[in-house]
Design a protein around this motif. Sequence first.
Motif, PDB file in Angstrom:
ATOM      1  N   UNK A  50      49.448  -2.554 -37.953  1.00  0.00           N
ATOM      2  CA  UNK A  50      48.616  -1.631 -38.020  1.00  0.00           C
ATOM      3  C   UNK A  50      47.478  -1.824 -36.802  1.00  0.00           C
ATOM      4  N   UNK A  51      47.494  -2.673 -35.958  1.00  0.00           N
ATOM      5  CA  UNK A  51      46.794  -2.981 -34.826  1.00  0.00           C
ATOM      6  C   UNK A  51      47.241  -1.792 -33.686  1.00  0.00           C
ATOM      7  N   UNK A  52      45.817  -1.279 -33.176  1.00  0.00           N
ATOM      8  CA  UNK A  52      46.249  -0.363 -31.932  1.00  0.00           C
ATOM      9  C   UNK A  52      45.563  -0.827 -30.512  1.00  0.00           C
ATOM     10  N   UNK A  53      45.868  -0.388 -29.596  1.00  0.00           N
ATOM     11  CA  UNK A  53      45.591  -1.002 -28.532  1.00  0.00           C
ATOM     12  C   UNK A  53      43.939  -0.526 -28.260  1.00  0.00           C
ATOM     13  N   UNK A  54      42.970  -1.282 -27.573  1.00  0.00           N
ATOM     14  CA  UNK A  54      41.735  -1.006 -27.366  1.00  0.00           C
ATOM     15  C   UNK A  54      41.733  -0.480 -25.791  1.00  0.00           C
ATOM     16  N   UNK A  55      41.012   0.658 -25.890  1.00  0.00           N
ATOM     17  CA  UNK A  55      40.913   1.418 -24.530  1.00  0.00           C
ATOM     18  C   UNK A  55      39.760   0.613 -23.568  1.00  0.00           C
ATOM     19  N   UNK A  56      38.639   0.571 -24.016  1.00  0.00           N
ATOM     20  CA  UNK A  56      37.677   0.093 -23.148  1.00  0.00           C
ATOM     21  C   UNK A  56      37.255  -1.273 -23.760  1.00  0.00           C
ATOM     22  N   UNK A  57      37.324  -2.259 -22.924  1.00  0.00           N
ATOM     23  CA  UNK A  57      36.721  -3.625 -23.323  1.00  0.00           C
ATOM     24  C   UNK A  57      36.568  -4.437 -21.910  1.00  0.00           C
ATOM     25  N   UNK A  58      35.739  -5.745 -22.364  1.00  0.00           N
ATOM     26  CA  UNK A  58      35.655  -6.765 -21.406  1.00  0.00           C
ATOM     27  C   UNK A  58      36.694  -7.742 -21.414  1.00  0.00           C
ATOM     28  N   UNK A  59      37.387  -7.694 -20.408  1.00  0.00           N
ATOM     29  CA  UNK A  59      38.602  -8.688 -20.375  1.00  0.00           C
ATOM     30  C   UNK A  59      38.142  -9.900 -20.168  1.00  0.00           C
ATOM     31  N   UNK A  63      43.422 -13.013 -20.053  1.00  0.00           N
ATOM     32  CA  UNK A  63      43.682 -12.008 -21.085  1.00  0.00           C
ATOM     33  C   UNK A  63      45.006 -11.297 -20.570  1.00  0.00           C
ATOM     34  N   UNK A  64      45.959 -11.160 -21.370  1.00  0.00           N
ATOM     35  CA  UNK A  64      47.293 -10.523 -21.101  1.00  0.00           C
ATOM     36  C   UNK A  64      47.255  -9.178 -21.800  1.00  0.00           C
ATOM     37  N   UNK A  65      47.239  -8.302 -21.075  1.00  0.00           N
ATOM     38  CA  UNK A  65      47.082  -6.776 -21.479  1.00  0.00           C
ATOM     39  C   UNK A  65      45.790  -6.295 -22.057  1.00  0.00           C
ATOM     40  N   UNK A  66      45.893  -5.361 -22.899  1.00  0.00           N
ATOM     41  CA  UNK A  66      44.635  -4.671 -23.764  1.00  0.00           C
ATOM     42  C   UNK A  66      44.651  -5.469 -25.021  1.00  0.00           C
ATOM     43  N   UNK A  67      43.158  -5.695 -25.526  1.00  0.00           N
ATOM     44  CA  UNK A  67      43.109  -6.236 -26.622  1.00  0.00           C
ATOM     45  C   UNK A  67      43.739  -5.221 -27.880  1.00  0.00           C
ATOM     46  N   UNK A  99      32.923  -1.693 -35.994  1.00  0.00           N
ATOM     47  CA  UNK A  99      33.817  -0.787 -35.233  1.00  0.00           C
ATOM     48  C   UNK A  99      33.453  -0.243 -33.858  1.00  0.00           C
ATOM     49  N   UNK A 100      34.282  -0.113 -32.885  1.00  0.00           N
ATOM     50  CA  UNK A 100      33.692   0.584 -31.611  1.00  0.00           C
ATOM     51  C   UNK A 100      33.411   2.068 -31.900  1.00  0.00           C
ATOM     52  N   UNK A 101      33.793   2.590 -32.768  1.00  0.00           N
ATOM     53  CA  UNK A 101      33.370   3.934 -33.126  1.00  0.00           C
ATOM     54  C   UNK A 101      32.082   4.232 -33.688  1.00  0.00           C
ATOM     55  N   UNK A 102      31.224   3.137 -33.682  1.00  0.00           N
ATOM     56  CA  UNK A 102      29.688   3.175 -34.056  1.00  0.00           C
ATOM     57  C   UNK A 102      29.085   2.465 -32.966  1.00  0.00           C
ATOM     58  N   UNK A 103      27.734   3.141 -32.971  1.00  0.00           N
ATOM     59  CA  UNK A 103      26.941   2.950 -31.585  1.00  0.00           C
ATOM     60  C   UNK A 103      26.510   1.265 -32.092  1.00  0.00           C
ATOM     61  N   UNK A 104      26.356   0.968 -33.067  1.00  0.00           N
ATOM     62  CA  UNK A 104      25.851  -0.433 -33.813  1.00  0.00           C
ATOM     63  C   UNK A 104      26.900  -1.518 -33.020  1.00  0.00           C
TER      64      UNK A 104
END
Length: 182
Positions: A50-59, A63-67, A99-104
């Motif tokens: 159920x994991x999905x790729x992270x679009x914006x992150x600090x690599x 690091x291989x690929x996206x988180x 979660x990245x969905x929230x400002x916090x």
Amino acid sequence: MEYLTKYPKTISFLDGLKHSINVDSKGVEQLHIVVKKSFEDLMKIFTSEGFTKVKLEHKQPNQIGNGLNLKLKKPWEMHIRLVDLKKGLIGIHAEVEVSRDYLQHLVSQRTPVIYEVEEIMKKYQVDYKIWHDKIKKNVHTIFDNYKVKLATPSIPVFAWKPMLFVIGTVSIFYLWKFVSTI
């Protein structure tokens, strides 16, 4: 909703050296899961969980690929990065955070986790070792654990995507009002 987990407190290495995992203002000493598996195989395993790729992150370096991230109980998510350790080994760095969905997400408490990843590796029968990043040795034995409790942010979590819609809509109305007065 708080997130409860555990993290190794006292460990030993193959040479018999016993070590206590430090917790300070910077956080917890990092332990990682290390596997001898291909990046593609690990991606298949994590996506089937159920994991999905992270679009914006600090690599991170190497690091291989996206988180990857996995939504847990609101507002938590698990974030995983795969790191090339050479010699055919891949390190799995995992942490639980708001979660990245929230400002916090930007200012929230987060903690590294290994037991959650360890369960996934066992489920798919992947051989793994636990690696102590600072000491550069494999962990041989875990004697006891910290009980970790991530508290839900004191201010209710705000989803930023709907906020962008509202701000955009209000901005369009003000722009229309301004243009119509010219």
